[in-house]
Design an enzyme around this catalytic site. Structure first.
Site, PDB file in Angstrom:
ATOM      1  CG  ASP A 176      -2.469   2.693   6.297  1.00 42.55           C
ATOM      2  OD1 ASP A 176      -2.302   2.419   5.093  1.00 42.55           O
ATOM      3  OD2 ASP A 176      -3.166   3.648   6.696  1.00 42.55           O
ATOM      4  CG  ASP A 183      -1.425   7.892   0.178  1.00 42.59           C
ATOM      5  OD1 ASP A 183      -1.070   9.060   0.304  1.00 42.59           O
ATOM      6  OD2 ASP A 183      -1.579   7.332  -0.930  1.00 42.59           O
ATOM      7  CG  ASP A 227      -1.644   1.237   1.471  1.00 36.71           C
ATOM      8  OD1 ASP A 227      -2.321   1.682   0.528  1.00 36.71           O
ATOM      9  OD2 ASP A 227      -1.552   1.811   2.582  1.00 36.71           O
TER      10      ASP A 227
END
Ligand SMILES: [Mg+2]
Length: 259
Positions: A199, A25, A23
Site C-alpha cells: 500500500d 500493515d 506487505d
C-alpha cells in the site's frame, strides 16, 4: 478541475507459478492507531499457510516491522520474511542482521521525549532503525519531521524514509525492492512470476523489482502515481482475494483426492 485518475483493474487470482510478496500493515492488516494495536483477522494465518504450501514455499512477508514482530503476529507460522524494509531477512532459516549505529540510543531517547509531548505519537525502537509515528496525533507530524531531519546529522549513513503517517530513520542501501531481488535469486522464489502486494510509498521499490522480472505490483488503495499494474481497495479486499485463492486450491485438492 483535474480529471480523476482511473482506478487500476483488479488483479487475477493467485496462480500456482507465482512468487507472492506481501506487505503487512495496510495490506494484510488494517491500520491501528499504534503499530502494537493491529488485529490479525481470524482465518488469515490459515489462509497464508495454505497459500505458502500451494506456492511450494514461494510466499514471503516484506515489512517494515522486525522479524520478531512478524512471527508474533502470525504465530505459529514462520513464513519466509524480510523485516525492517530489507535490513532483516530470513530465507531458508538464514538471518542477516545489520549493525546498530552508535548514536542511535541518544537519538531514540530524544525522539521518545519529543513524542511524549503529543499523546498518541510514538517513537518506536526497531533495533537498527527508529520510526516516528503520528497516526494517533496529527499535530505531531511537523515537529517529528523537523526532529528526524536534524537527527540525520548525528547518524551518518542514514536517510529518512517517509511512509503513511510515519517517518523512519534508517541505514542506506536497504529497501523492499533489493530484498525482493535477493529472494528471487534463490529457490523457492527463483524462476517464478513475482507479484508484490503493498500500500505504501516504500512498496513502490517492490513494484519496480517484480516488474523488472516479468511480474507485476498490486497496489492497496488508490495512491497515484504508482508502478503497480493492479489494485485492491483495502486490506479487507486483499484478504478476500487471498481467500478466493485458498478456495480454488481446496477445490483442486478435492478433485485430486476424488477424481
Ligand atoms: Mg504497508
Amino acid at each position: 478541475m483535474a480529471a480523476e485518475t482511473p482506478p487500476l483493474p483488479q488483479p487475477p487470482c493467485v496462480a500456482p507459478d507465482w512468487a507472492l510478496f506481501l506487505d503487512v500493515d495496510g495490506t494484510l492488516l488494517d491500520f491501528a492507531a499504534a503499530p502494537a494495536d493491529v488485529h490479525v483477522e481470524p482465518g488469515l494465518v490459515d489462509a497464508l499457510a495454505v497459500l505458502h504450501r500451494r506456492l511450494d514455499g514461494a510466499l514471503a512477508l516484506i515489512s517494515g516491522r522486525t522479524l520478531a514482530q512478524l512471527d508474533r503476529l502470525f504465530s505459529p507460522l514462520k513464513l519466509p520474511a524480510v523485516g525492517l524494509h530489507g535490513l532483516e531477512q530470513r530465507d531458508n532459516g538464514h538471518l542477516d542482521l545489520h549493525r546498530r549505529a552508535p548514536a542511535l540510543d541518544a537519538v531514540l531517547a530524544a525522539a521518545q521525549a519529543l513524542a511524549a509531548k503529543y499523546p498518541g505519537a510514538l517513537a518506536e525502537d526497531k533495533g537498527t532503525t527508529i520510526a516516528l509515528h503520528w497516526r494517533g496525533a496529527p499535530a505531531a507530524e511537523e515537529p517529528l519531521h523537523e526532529f528526524a531531519t536534524s537527527a540525520l546529522i548525528d547518524l551518518p549513513g542514514y536517510h529518512l524514509q517517509p511512509g503513511n503517517s510515519v517517518i523512519e530513520l534508517r541505514p542506506d542501501g536497504a529497501h523492499k525492492g533489493a530484498a525482493v531481488l535477493s529472494l528471487l535469486a534463490h529457490p523457492p522464489f527463483q524462476g517464478r512470476r513475482p507479484v508484490f502486494v503493498g500500500d505504501d510509498l516504500t512498496d513502490e521499490h517492490g513494484f519496480a523489482a517484480v516488474a523488472s522480472h516479468g511480474g507485476f505490483g498490486v497496489l492497496v488503495g488508490r495512491r497515484q502515481p504508482s508502478a503497480a499494474r493492479y489494485a485492491l481497495h483495502d486490506p479487507e479486499a486483499v484478504r478476500a482475494w487471498l481467500d478466493d485463492a485458498v478456495a480454488i486450491a481446496g477445490d483442486e485438492q478435492r478433485r485430486r483426492d476424488d477424481p
